[in-house]
Design a protein around this motif. Structure first.
Motif, mmCIF file in Angstrom:
data_model
loop_
_atom_site.group_PDB
_atom_site.id
_atom_site.type_symbol
_atom_site.label_atom_id
_atom_site.label_comp_id
_atom_site.label_asym_id
_atom_site.label_seq_id
_atom_site.Cartn_x
_atom_site.Cartn_y
_atom_site.Cartn_z
ATOM 1 N N TYR A 103 1.815 4.601 -13.984
ATOM 2 C CA TYR A 103 2.329 5.242 -12.779
ATOM 3 C C TYR A 103 1.752 6.653 -12.664
ATOM 4 O O TYR A 103 1.455 7.295 -13.676
ATOM 5 N N SER A 104 1.620 7.129 -11.438
ATOM 6 C CA SER A 104 0.893 8.377 -11.190
ATOM 7 C C SER A 104 1.503 9.586 -11.905
ATOM 8 O O SER A 104 0.772 10.487 -12.308
ATOM 9 N N VAL A 107 -0.165 10.098 -15.056
ATOM 10 C CA VAL A 107 -1.579 10.493 -14.936
ATOM 11 C C VAL A 107 -1.698 11.968 -14.574
ATOM 12 O O VAL A 107 -2.561 12.680 -15.095
ATOM 13 N N VAL A 127 -8.218 1.731 -15.593
ATOM 14 C CA VAL A 127 -6.867 2.229 -15.297
ATOM 15 C C VAL A 127 -6.482 1.797 -13.892
ATOM 16 O O VAL A 127 -7.227 2.010 -12.935
ATOM 17 N N VAL A 129 -3.487 2.583 -11.324
ATOM 18 C CA VAL A 129 -2.335 3.456 -11.069
ATOM 19 C C VAL A 129 -1.482 2.755 -10.015
ATOM 20 O O VAL A 129 -1.819 2.724 -8.830
ATOM 21 N N SER A 137 -6.413 7.471 -3.151
ATOM 22 C CA SER A 137 -6.927 7.247 -4.511
ATOM 23 C C SER A 137 -8.151 8.068 -4.884
ATOM 24 O O SER A 137 -8.590 8.028 -6.033
ATOM 25 N N PHE A 140 -8.277 10.173 -8.062
ATOM 26 C CA PHE A 140 -8.145 9.328 -9.255
ATOM 27 C C PHE A 140 -9.473 8.615 -9.543
ATOM 28 O O PHE A 140 -9.901 8.521 -10.691
#
Length: 268
Positions: A103-104, A107, A127, A129, A137, A140
């Motif tokens: 989950y973000s 991260v 990964v 998320v 996104s 990320f």
């Protein structure tokens, strides 16, 4: 960028097999047994791994995987311990693709870059998320790629073609194909057919698709591959075995081994 996924799918294709990928929560119920659980998965036929990092509010997960998070956290699990378990697995199994489903909040904790750097150093290949939609996104993706990690995206049953095209373009490693809407769990079975999504993803040259959510029997693995998926992911059914045998670890590992072997056999 690691080419472990590419090698894995190429090898399976040569053998005319699909991929079977189990999911477990890292450090569930504790780091030592977690390591034994993951090695049991690999030794009994897992083609790749999908691993969770315990989180206090896992919105995409049903009660079985939520309980796994709570068990791990109550036994002192944290991100550093999880990466330590992965490092041990990577040292012992240099070829197996290792994916994280997180989950973000986990991260962005220190910084996005710091997380992906840790993942890279531990030997993680991808990964996903879970709570970041594709339109949000970009940061990320850029951090993942900077640290040679494949960004994974979810293709949902109700996704429009434009969204699936974006999933195909931005994703690497594999595509997580949802068999149905909702949260993870074995209470609601996977729904076929998924051919429309698979055909659209193939049209846009997406990475290989793995069907997940509600996959708990060998027959569902067979059906996923017959529907055109490159393999299947099973999480809640695997985690349930862990939950059912917490007081008898030897029995737990034996049951896990039998389940994984049966699910892998269904890909052949």
């Amino acid at each position: 960028m690691s080419n472990r996924y590419q090698q894995c799918f190429d090898n399976l294709k040569a053998k005319k097999e699909g991929a079977f990928v189990p999911f477990v929560m890292l450090c569930d119920p504790d780091p030592q047994l977690s390591y034994q659980i993951i090695t049991t998965l690999i030794e009994n036929g897992a083609d790749a791994l999908e691993l969770g990092i315990p989180f206090s509010d896992p919105i995409a997960d049903g009660p079985v995987i939520q309980a796994a998070s709570i068990r791990a956290l109550s036994n002192g699990a944290n991100v550093a311990k999880c990466f330590s378990v992965i490092k041990s697995i990577r040292n012992d199994y240099p070829e197996i693709p290792i994916g994280l489903l997180v989950y973000s909040n986990l991260v962005v904790g220190h910084s996005i870059d710091h997380f992906y750097q840790q993942a890279n150093e531990a030997g993680v290949d991808s990964v996903l998320v879970a709570d970041v939609p594709i339109i949000e996104s970009e940061k990320f993706i850029s951090s993942a790629k900077a640290h040679s990690i494949a960004p994974i995206f979810i293709a949902t049953p109700n996704a429009e073609e434009t969204t699936l095209a974006e999933v195909a373009k931005r994703g690497q490693g594999y595509t997580y194909l949802l068999s149905r809407a909702g949260v993870t769990g074995v209470d609601v079975a996977a729904e076929m057919p998924v051919d429309r999504i698979i055909n659209t993803l193939q049209k846009y040259h997406a990475p290989p698709s793995l069907l997940g959510f509600g996959i708990s029997t060998p027959q569902q693995v067979v059906e996923a591959i017959q529907a055109g998926a490159d393999g299947a992911i099973s999480g809640s059914a695997v985690v349930k075995i862990i939950a059912n045998h917490l007081s008898t670890p030897e029995k737990m590992l034996k049951e896990l081994g039998n389940f994984i072997a049966q699910m892998k056999k269904a890909t052949k």
